[in-house]
Design a protein around this motif. Sequence first.
Motif, PDB file in Angstrom:
ATOM      1  N   ALA A   1      51.290  30.774  23.626  1.00 10.90           N
ATOM      2  CA  ALA A   1      51.075  31.918  24.509  1.00 10.90           C
ATOM      3  C   ALA A   1      51.450  31.607  25.968  1.00 10.90           C
ATOM      4  CB  ALA A   1      49.614  32.365  24.429  1.00 10.90           C
ATOM      5  N   ASN A   2      52.166  30.514  26.193  1.00  9.66           N
ATOM      6  CA  ASN A   2      52.571  30.147  27.560  1.00  9.66           C
ATOM      7  C   ASN A   2      53.611  31.117  28.114  1.00  9.66           C
ATOM      8  OD1 ASN A   2      50.923  27.922  27.493  1.00  9.66           O
ATOM      9  ND2 ASN A   2      52.566  26.439  27.221  1.00  9.66           N
ATOM     10  N   TYR A   3      53.626  31.242  29.417  1.00 11.39           N
ATOM     11  CA  TYR A   3      54.662  31.987  30.114  1.00 11.39           C
ATOM     12  C   TYR A   3      54.914  31.283  31.438  1.00 11.39           C
ATOM     13  CZ  TYR A   3      50.610  34.112  32.463  1.00 11.39           C
ATOM     14  OH  TYR A   3      49.450  34.322  33.149  1.00 11.39           O
ATOM     15  N   HIS A   4      55.942  31.678  32.145  1.00 17.15           N
ATOM     16  CA  HIS A   4      56.318  31.020  33.394  1.00 17.15           C
ATOM     17  C   HIS A   4      55.766  31.793  34.592  1.00 17.15           C
ATOM     18  CE1 HIS A   4      58.608  28.685  36.230  1.00 17.15           C
ATOM     19  NE2 HIS A   4      59.038  29.807  36.772  1.00 17.15           N
ATOM     20  N   LEU A   5      55.212  31.046  35.537  1.00 17.34           N
ATOM     21  CA  LEU A   5      54.792  31.603  36.814  1.00 17.34           C
ATOM     22  C   LEU A   5      55.563  30.909  37.927  1.00 17.34           C
ATOM     23  CD1 LEU A   5      50.887  31.825  36.558  1.00 17.34           C
ATOM     24  CD2 LEU A   5      52.481  33.710  36.780  1.00 17.34           C
ATOM     25  N   PRO A   6      55.886  31.614  38.995  1.00 20.81           N
ATOM     26  CA  PRO A   6      56.568  30.956  40.117  1.00 20.81           C
ATOM     27  C   PRO A   6      55.631  29.931  40.771  1.00 20.81           C
ATOM     28  CG  PRO A   6      56.002  33.217  40.670  1.00 20.81           C
ATOM     29  CD  PRO A   6      55.664  33.030  39.223  1.00 20.81           C
ATOM     30  N   ILE A   7      56.194  28.962  41.431  1.00 27.10           N
ATOM     31  CA  ILE A   7      55.420  27.873  42.035  1.00 27.10           C
ATOM     32  C   ILE A   7      54.428  28.382  43.077  1.00 27.10           C
ATOM     33  CG2 ILE A   7      57.100  27.287  43.824  1.00 27.10           C
ATOM     34  CD1 ILE A   7      55.110  24.744  41.757  1.00 27.10           C
ATOM     35  N   TRP A   8      54.763  29.457  43.782  1.00 30.17           N
ATOM     36  CA  TRP A   8      53.839  29.982  44.794  1.00 30.17           C
ATOM     37  C   TRP A   8      52.537  30.471  44.175  1.00 30.17           C
ATOM     38  CZ3 TRP A   8      52.428  34.903  43.906  1.00 30.17           C
ATOM     39  CH2 TRP A   8      53.312  35.736  43.237  1.00 30.17           C
ATOM     40  N   ALA A   9      52.566  30.800  42.879  1.00 30.85           N
ATOM     41  CA  ALA A   9      51.347  31.267  42.213  1.00 30.85           C
ATOM     42  C   ALA A   9      50.290  30.163  42.181  1.00 30.85           C
ATOM     43  CB  ALA A   9      51.661  31.743  40.799  1.00 30.85           C
ATOM     44  N   ASN A  10      50.729  28.902  42.078  1.00 30.29           N
ATOM     45  CA  ASN A  10      49.762  27.788  42.100  1.00 30.29           C
ATOM     46  C   ASN A  10      49.032  27.721  43.431  1.00 30.29           C
ATOM     47  OD1 ASN A  10      50.732  27.230  39.594  1.00 30.29           O
ATOM     48  ND2 ASN A  10      51.414  25.169  40.060  1.00 30.29           N
ATOM     49  N   GLY A  11      49.761  27.837  44.522  1.00 25.81           N
ATOM     50  CA  GLY A  11      49.130  27.803  45.841  1.00 25.81           C
ATOM     51  C   GLY A  11      48.175  28.964  46.032  1.00 25.81           C
ATOM     52  N   LEU A  12      48.602  30.141  45.614  1.00 23.43           N
ATOM     53  CA  LEU A  12      47.741  31.313  45.708  1.00 23.43           C
ATOM     54  C   LEU A  12      46.507  31.139  44.820  1.00 23.43           C
ATOM     55  CD1 LEU A  12      47.333  34.122  46.919  1.00 23.43           C
ATOM     56  CD2 LEU A  12      48.711  35.048  45.029  1.00 23.43           C
ATOM     57  N   GLY A  13      46.706  30.546  43.646  1.00 25.41           N
ATOM     58  CA  GLY A  13      45.589  30.294  42.735  1.00 25.41           C
ATOM     59  C   GLY A  13      44.586  29.318  43.314  1.00 25.41           C
ATOM     60  N   ILE A  14      45.065  28.274  43.947  1.00 25.37           N
ATOM     61  CA  ILE A  14      44.163  27.293  44.569  1.00 25.37           C
ATOM     62  C   ILE A  14      43.389  27.943  45.715  1.00 25.37           C
ATOM     63  CG2 ILE A  14      44.092  25.166  45.943  1.00 25.37           C
ATOM     64  CD1 ILE A  14      46.458  24.184  44.136  1.00 25.37           C
ATOM     65  N   GLY A  15      44.079  28.711  46.549  1.00 24.46           N
ATOM     66  CA  GLY A  15      43.410  29.401  47.648  1.00 24.46           C
ATOM     67  C   GLY A  15      42.359  30.384  47.140  1.00 24.46           C
ATOM     68  N   THR A  16      42.682  31.103  46.075  1.00 29.01           N
ATOM     69  CA  THR A  16      41.740  32.061  45.489  1.00 29.01           C
ATOM     70  C   THR A  16      40.542  31.330  44.894  1.00 29.01           C
ATOM     71  OG1 THR A  16      43.585  33.546  45.015  1.00 29.01           O
ATOM     72  CG2 THR A  16      41.525  33.979  43.857  1.00 29.01           C
ATOM     73  N   LEU A  17      40.782  30.191  44.257  1.00 25.67           N
ATOM     74  CA  LEU A  17      39.697  29.396  43.688  1.00 25.67           C
ATOM     75  C   LEU A  17      38.753  28.900  44.781  1.00 25.67           C
ATOM     76  CD1 LEU A  17      38.330  28.019  41.287  1.00 25.67           C
ATOM     77  CD2 LEU A  17      39.925  26.111  41.604  1.00 25.67           C
ATOM     78  N   VAL A  18      39.304  28.409  45.867  1.00 26.35           N
ATOM     79  CA  VAL A  18      38.472  27.948  46.991  1.00 26.35           C
ATOM     80  C   VAL A  18      37.641  29.107  47.547  1.00 26.35           C
ATOM     81  CG1 VAL A  18      38.559  27.050  49.367  1.00 26.35           C
ATOM     82  CG2 VAL A  18      39.945  25.986  47.569  1.00 26.35           C
ATOM     83  N   LEU A  19      38.263  30.256  47.736  1.00 29.03           N
ATOM     84  CA  LEU A  19      37.536  31.435  48.223  1.00 29.03           C
ATOM     85  C   LEU A  19      36.432  31.826  47.249  1.00 29.03           C
ATOM     86  CD1 LEU A  19      37.162  33.707  50.283  1.00 29.03           C
ATOM     87  CD2 LEU A  19      38.964  34.971  49.056  1.00 29.03           C
ATOM     88  N   SER A  20      36.727  31.772  45.958  1.00 30.40           N
ATOM     89  CA  SER A  20      35.739  32.099  44.923  1.00 30.40           C
ATOM     90  C   SER A  20      34.533  31.170  45.008  1.00 30.40           C
ATOM     91  CB  SER A  20      36.383  31.990  43.542  1.00 30.40           C
ATOM     92  OG  SER A  20      35.413  31.989  42.530  1.00 30.40           O
TER      93      SER A  20
END
Length: 160
Positions: free
Chosen positions: A36-55
Amino acid sequence: MDDRKSTQEKVVRLLLLIGILFLPLIYVLSPWLNFANYHLPIWANGLGIGTLVLSLWLFWRSHHDLGKNWSSTLQIREGHTLTTSGVYQNIRHPMYASVLLLCIAQALLLPNLIAGLSGFIGFSIAYATRVDREEMLLSSFGDEYEAYRQRTKRLVPYLF
């Protein structure tokens, strides 16, 4: 009724654990969900980390601001007061908002349809079954809570 012991509450907590913890761990530690894998652009990782920290910050802050009023159950205890300061000044349910942010971070950090999106399923069920019951504060705090409801948003400040 002690909501910690109701069957519905147990099922909701189990679904949250499966969606936010177990399926992501299976994805990270094994190849079982790779179909079920799919590709995400590299910027999604940075946004994900920032969102996780905010969470994580919002989750901590909401507990901190509640102080002695915090409870994992949906109960009003003796001496319970209405918290309307800190993060509660703009959001009535910042803990749910923090879990929503966690689910967004999970989807951005785990490029897998099952592991990445499973948190949303558990969150959606928990939100749908619990948030209206949490509005029980209206019966305990009356006009004070109604005024608070009128000036705040449930989940996302300034939107809805």
